[in-house]
Design an enzyme around this catalytic site. Structure first.
Site, PDB file in Angstrom:
ATOM      1  N   ASP A  24       0.848  -1.204   0.000  1.00 45.34           N
ATOM      2  CA  ASP A  24       0.000   0.000   0.000  1.00 45.34           C
ATOM      3  C   ASP A  24       0.884   1.256   0.000  1.00 45.34           C
ATOM      4  O   ASP A  24       0.653   2.200  -0.757  1.00 45.34           O
ATOM      5  CB  ASP A  24      -0.895   0.050   1.256  1.00 45.34           C
ATOM      6  CG  ASP A  24      -1.908  -1.083   1.333  1.00 45.34           C
ATOM      7  OD1 ASP A  24      -3.110  -0.820   1.220  1.00 45.34           O
ATOM      8  OD2 ASP A  24      -1.488  -2.242   1.506  1.00 45.34           O
ATOM      9  N   GLU A  61      -5.289   7.451   0.067  1.00 44.89           N
ATOM     10  CA  GLU A  61      -5.742   6.796   1.293  1.00 44.89           C
ATOM     11  C   GLU A  61      -4.699   6.790   2.411  1.00 44.89           C
ATOM     12  O   GLU A  61      -5.048   6.969   3.575  1.00 44.89           O
ATOM     13  CB  GLU A  61      -6.164   5.346   0.996  1.00 44.89           C
ATOM     14  CG  GLU A  61      -6.584   4.627   2.271  1.00 44.89           C
ATOM     15  CD  GLU A  61      -7.368   3.354   2.032  1.00 44.89           C
ATOM     16  OE1 GLU A  61      -7.325   2.809   0.924  1.00 44.89           O
ATOM     17  OE2 GLU A  61      -8.025   2.911   2.997  1.00 44.89           O
ATOM     18  N   ASP A  69      -6.410   5.293  -4.566  1.00 48.62           N
ATOM     19  CA  ASP A  69      -6.353   4.170  -3.620  1.00 48.62           C
ATOM     20  C   ASP A  69      -5.186   3.309  -4.071  1.00 48.62           C
ATOM     21  O   ASP A  69      -5.264   2.638  -5.104  1.00 48.62           O
ATOM     22  CB  ASP A  69      -7.659   3.364  -3.602  1.00 48.62           C
ATOM     23  CG  ASP A  69      -7.733   2.493  -2.349  1.00 48.62           C
ATOM     24  OD1 ASP A  69      -6.661   2.197  -1.786  1.00 48.62           O
ATOM     25  OD2 ASP A  69      -8.838   2.125  -1.940  1.00 48.62           O
ATOM     26  N   ILE A 109      -3.820   0.582  -2.892  1.00 52.55           N
ATOM     27  CA  ILE A 109      -4.326  -0.796  -3.020  1.00 52.55           C
ATOM     28  C   ILE A 109      -5.750  -0.781  -2.512  1.00 52.55           C
ATOM     29  O   ILE A 109      -5.995  -0.658  -1.317  1.00 52.55           O
ATOM     30  CB  ILE A 109      -3.517  -1.823  -2.204  1.00 52.55           C
ATOM     31  CG1 ILE A 109      -2.120  -1.979  -2.790  1.00 52.55           C
ATOM     32  CG2 ILE A 109      -4.246  -3.173  -2.220  1.00 52.55           C
ATOM     33  CD1 ILE A 109      -1.394  -3.224  -2.305  1.00 52.55           C
ATOM     34  N   ASP A 110      -6.669  -0.881  -3.447  1.00 60.47           N
ATOM     35  CA  ASP A 110      -8.066  -1.020  -3.065  1.00 60.47           C
ATOM     36  C   ASP A 110      -8.307  -2.510  -2.884  1.00 60.47           C
ATOM     37  O   ASP A 110      -7.919  -3.313  -3.740  1.00 60.47           O
ATOM     38  CB  ASP A 110      -8.940  -0.443  -4.185  1.00 60.47           C
ATOM     39  CG  ASP A 110     -10.409  -0.504  -3.832  1.00 60.47           C
ATOM     40  OD1 ASP A 110     -10.735  -0.421  -2.635  1.00 60.47           O
ATOM     41  OD2 ASP A 110     -11.213  -0.646  -4.761  1.00 60.47           O
ATOM     42  N   THR A 117      -7.303  -4.243   0.160  1.00 56.96           N
ATOM     43  CA  THR A 117      -6.096  -4.780   0.814  1.00 56.96           C
ATOM     44  C   THR A 117      -6.350  -6.186   1.352  1.00 56.96           C
ATOM     45  O   THR A 117      -5.462  -7.038   1.335  1.00 56.96           O
ATOM     46  CB  THR A 117      -5.648  -3.843   1.956  1.00 56.96           C
ATOM     47  OG1 THR A 117      -5.482  -2.542   1.393  1.00 56.96           O
ATOM     48  CG2 THR A 117      -4.334  -4.283   2.562  1.00 56.96           C
ATOM     49  N   HIS A 172     -18.358  -4.722   4.609  1.00 52.09           N
ATOM     50  CA  HIS A 172     -18.331  -3.626   3.636  1.00 52.09           C
ATOM     51  C   HIS A 172     -19.637  -3.478   2.885  1.00 52.09           C
ATOM     52  O   HIS A 172     -19.894  -2.439   2.292  1.00 52.09           O
ATOM     53  CB  HIS A 172     -17.189  -3.826   2.634  1.00 52.09           C
ATOM     54  CG  HIS A 172     -15.830  -3.783   3.265  1.00 52.09           C
ATOM     55  ND1 HIS A 172     -14.683  -4.114   2.588  1.00 52.09           N
ATOM     56  CD2 HIS A 172     -15.432  -3.431   4.523  1.00 52.09           C
ATOM     57  CE1 HIS A 172     -13.633  -3.980   3.391  1.00 52.09           C
ATOM     58  NE2 HIS A 172     -14.071  -3.577   4.570  1.00 52.09           N
ATOM     59  N   SER A 202     -12.509  -5.196  -4.014  1.00 53.19           N
ATOM     60  CA  SER A 202     -11.987  -3.995  -4.699  1.00 53.19           C
ATOM     61  C   SER A 202     -12.868  -3.510  -5.847  1.00 53.19           C
ATOM     62  O   SER A 202     -13.938  -4.070  -6.133  1.00 53.19           O
ATOM     63  CB  SER A 202     -10.569  -4.221  -5.224  1.00 53.19           C
ATOM     64  OG  SER A 202     -10.581  -4.908  -6.461  1.00 53.19           O
ATOM     65  N   LYS A 256     -14.911  -4.997  -9.095  1.00 55.75           N
ATOM     66  CA  LYS A 256     -16.367  -5.145  -9.310  1.00 55.75           C
ATOM     67  C   LYS A 256     -16.844  -4.197 -10.407  1.00 55.75           C
ATOM     68  O   LYS A 256     -17.681  -4.566 -11.231  1.00 55.75           O
ATOM     69  CB  LYS A 256     -17.141  -4.872  -8.006  1.00 55.75           C
ATOM     70  CG  LYS A 256     -16.931  -5.967  -6.957  1.00 55.75           C
ATOM     71  CD  LYS A 256     -17.783  -5.742  -5.718  1.00 55.75           C
ATOM     72  CE  LYS A 256     -17.225  -4.746  -4.750  1.00 55.75           C
ATOM     73  NZ  LYS A 256     -15.942  -5.102  -4.120  1.00 55.75           N
ATOM     74  N   ARG A 293     -23.696  -2.286  -3.373  1.00 57.01           N
ATOM     75  CA  ARG A 293     -22.967  -2.028  -2.127  1.00 57.01           C
ATOM     76  C   ARG A 293     -23.975  -1.467  -1.136  1.00 57.01           C
ATOM     77  O   ARG A 293     -24.305  -0.292  -1.156  1.00 57.01           O
ATOM     78  CB  ARG A 293     -21.835  -1.031  -2.383  1.00 57.01           C
ATOM     79  CG  ARG A 293     -20.794  -0.972  -1.283  1.00 57.01           C
ATOM     80  CD  ARG A 293     -19.652  -0.045  -1.675  1.00 57.01           C
ATOM     81  NE  ARG A 293     -18.572  -0.119  -0.740  1.00 57.01           N
ATOM     82  CZ  ARG A 293     -17.554  -0.977  -0.798  1.00 57.01           C
ATOM     83  NH1 ARG A 293     -17.477  -1.846  -1.790  1.00 57.01           N
ATOM     84  NH2 ARG A 293     -16.625  -0.964   0.118  1.00 57.01           N
ATOM     85  N   ASP A 351     -12.395   4.927  -3.325  1.00 56.82           N
ATOM     86  CA  ASP A 351     -12.959   3.586  -3.536  1.00 56.82           C
ATOM     87  C   ASP A 351     -13.918   3.534  -4.726  1.00 56.82           C
ATOM     88  O   ASP A 351     -14.401   2.445  -5.073  1.00 56.82           O
ATOM     89  CB  ASP A 351     -13.725   3.122  -2.286  1.00 56.82           C
ATOM     90  CG  ASP A 351     -12.799   2.676  -1.167  1.00 56.82           C
ATOM     91  OD1 ASP A 351     -11.665   2.246  -1.462  1.00 56.82           O
ATOM     92  OD2 ASP A 351     -13.207   2.762   0.005  1.00 56.82           O
TER      93      ASP A 351
HETATM   94  P1  AMP Z   1     -14.363  -3.992  -1.067  1.00 59.91           P
HETATM   95  O1  AMP Z   1     -13.087  -4.595  -1.545  1.00 59.91           O
HETATM   96  O2  AMP Z   1     -15.315  -3.641  -2.149  1.00 59.91           O
HETATM   97  O3  AMP Z   1     -14.989  -4.773   0.044  1.00 59.91           O
HETATM   98  O4  AMP Z   1     -14.008  -2.572  -0.500  1.00 59.91           O
HETATM   99  C1  AMP Z   1     -12.832  -2.249   0.158  1.00 59.91           C
HETATM  100  C2  AMP Z   1     -13.013  -0.888   0.742  1.00 59.91           C
HETATM  101  O5  AMP Z   1     -14.077  -0.899   1.672  1.00 59.91           O
HETATM  102  C3  AMP Z   1     -11.849  -0.368   1.519  1.00 59.91           C
HETATM  103  O6  AMP Z   1     -10.997   0.347   0.664  1.00 59.91           O
HETATM  104  C4  AMP Z   1     -12.485   0.537   2.569  1.00 59.91           C
HETATM  105  O7  AMP Z   1     -12.251   1.901   2.278  1.00 59.91           O
HETATM  106  C5  AMP Z   1     -13.972   0.268   2.433  1.00 59.91           C
HETATM  107  N1  AMP Z   1     -14.719   0.090   3.696  1.00 59.91           N
HETATM  108  C6  AMP Z   1     -14.244  -0.039   4.947  1.00 59.91           C
HETATM  109  N2  AMP Z   1     -15.255  -0.149   5.844  1.00 59.91           N
HETATM  110  C7  AMP Z   1     -16.405  -0.078   5.134  1.00 59.91           C
HETATM  111  C8  AMP Z   1     -17.805  -0.117   5.493  1.00 59.91           C
HETATM  112  N3  AMP Z   1     -18.214  -0.259   6.756  1.00 59.91           N
HETATM  113  N4  AMP Z   1     -18.707   0.002   4.493  1.00 59.91           N
HETATM  114  C9  AMP Z   1     -18.306   0.133   3.215  1.00 59.91           C
HETATM  115  N5  AMP Z   1     -17.003   0.183   2.824  1.00 59.91           N
HETATM  116  C10 AMP Z   1     -16.061   0.070   3.769  1.00 59.91           C
HETATM  117 MG    MG Z   2     -10.015   1.028  -0.884  1.00 60.63          MG
END
Ligand code: AMP
Ligand code: MG
Length: 328
Positions: A46, A69, A124, A126-127, A129, A216, A240, A243, A257, A270
């Site tokens: 990251d 980030e 980001d 690394i989106d 992580t 998330h 990430s 999607k 989401r 994101d």
């Molecule tokens: P994903 O890979 O789509 O699950 O998304 C990853 C991203 O979710 C990370 O980069 C975070 O910024 C974000 N994230 C962290 N906590 C939450 C939450 N409670 N609701 C939605 N997104 C979140």
């Molecule tokens: Mg991210």
């Protein structure tokens, strides 16, 4: 000449370099992750990715602020000296030039701009992580925002298969321009291949994708939405902004989401690159209430809740099901 061609070239080069660093870290899987104050993990990759992208942009477009980030404070602690050394070593290896620890920390902190007006980049490094740590999907996501609108987006997806079945894909879009896919590694390419969403007209035929992490996105609620739409297939769970890439190229028709907490606000890094990619590929992106995403409010999408991205023709049908699933 394509509008913002210089910025696009700079962004693609920066994302490619960052993806090389992430791959190098993943191959060696240097060290465990650090836990940030919000309990989310952060790795050598990251930090190294953010340093590489911010350095590239500083060289090419020195006046542009970057909202990214990560920040260097954790890395500056003596207790994290080994992690810091690994970051510096990976950055040096990628740029092929000497760089001091201070140089690298300074590049990371170029991503600390507090911008919301005019023109700035969101990054980001690394989106996903958690996906990176599981050796699953992750993305390097870079976008250019002007007056609250995303005008350019680049997504590097090192573990996503490309159109020819190889590993690694890069997507780029400019506002009003086409969405295109490029090879992520190797030789400089030609113009890339156009990317288009699917053409389905009824959501019952859709495949939908969502986060792997149930914190998330509310997977119980998305299953309810899918049920209301008559979708029989299982969700595609991907980490990430891969999607958004899946919707843009027709692997899926819907990205849901669903908020897991009332107070959570989505981060601009994101969504900025992915949203433009889906729109440029012919799809639609809104929040769960059908409102357009407002990127002009700072680091979060403070005026929005959740995300609905679709291939377009089915968008209103999906929004209606989301409303009903939430009891509206
Ligand atoms: P994903 O890979 O789509 O699950 O998304 C990853 C991203 O979710 C990370 O980069 C975070 O910024 C974000 N994230 C962290 N906590 C939450 C939450 N409670 N609701 C939605 N997104 C979140
Ligand atoms: Mg991210």
């Amino acid at each position: 000449m394509e509008e913002r061609a210089g910025e696009l070239r700079a962004a693609i080069d920066a994302v490619r370099a960052a993806c090389r660093v992430c791959r190098a870290v993943q191959e060696r899987m240097v060290g465990a992750a650090l836990e940030k104050r919000d309990k989310s993990p952060v790795t050598v990759a990251d930090f190294a990715s953010q340093a590489i992208v911010c350095r590239s942009l500083a060289l090419e477009l020195p006046a542009d602020p970057i909202v990214a980030e990560e920040a260097s404070d954790e890395l500056r602690r003596e207790s994290n000296a080994r992690l810091r050394d690994a970051v510096v070593e990976h950055v040096r290896a990628e740029i092929g030039a000497p760089a001091s620890g201070e140089d690298v920390l300074g590049w990371i902190d170029r991503g600390g701009a507090d911008a919301k007006d005019g023109r700035y980049w969101s990054l980001d490094p690394i989106d996903g992580t958690k996906g990176f740590l599981r050796r699953a999907q992750y993305a390097v996501a870079l976008a250019l925002i002007e007056d609250g609108e995303v005008v350019l987006g680049v997504l590097g997806c090192p573990n996503l298969s490309d159109a020819d079945g190889g590993r690694g894909a890069l997507f780029a879009a400019t506002r009003g321009g086409p969405a295109r896919a490029f090879a992520l590694w190797g030789a400089q390419e030609t113009g890339g291949k156009p990317v288009r969403v699917d053409g389905i007209r009824s959501a019952a035929q859709a495949r939908f994708c969502e986060s792997v992490e149930s914190e998330h996105s509310d997977q119980v609620e998305s299953a309810r939405v899918a049920g209301l739409l008559g979708i029989a297939s299982e969700p595609l769970r991907i980490d990430s902004q891969c999607k958004y890439a899946a919707v843009a190229r027709g692997d899926a028709s819907i990205y849901l989401r669903m908020p897991t907490r009332e107070d959570y606000r989505e981060k601009i890094w994101d969504h900025a690159a992915g949203k433009l990619l889906v729109e440029a590929a012919g799809g639609r992106v809104t929040d769960i209430d059908g409102h357009p995403l407002d990127f002009g409010l700072g680091a979060t999408l403070a005026g929005n809740r959740g995300i609905v991205a679709t291939s377009g023709a089915i968008h209103d049908e999906v929004l209606d099901a989301v409303r009903r699933a939430r009891g509206g």
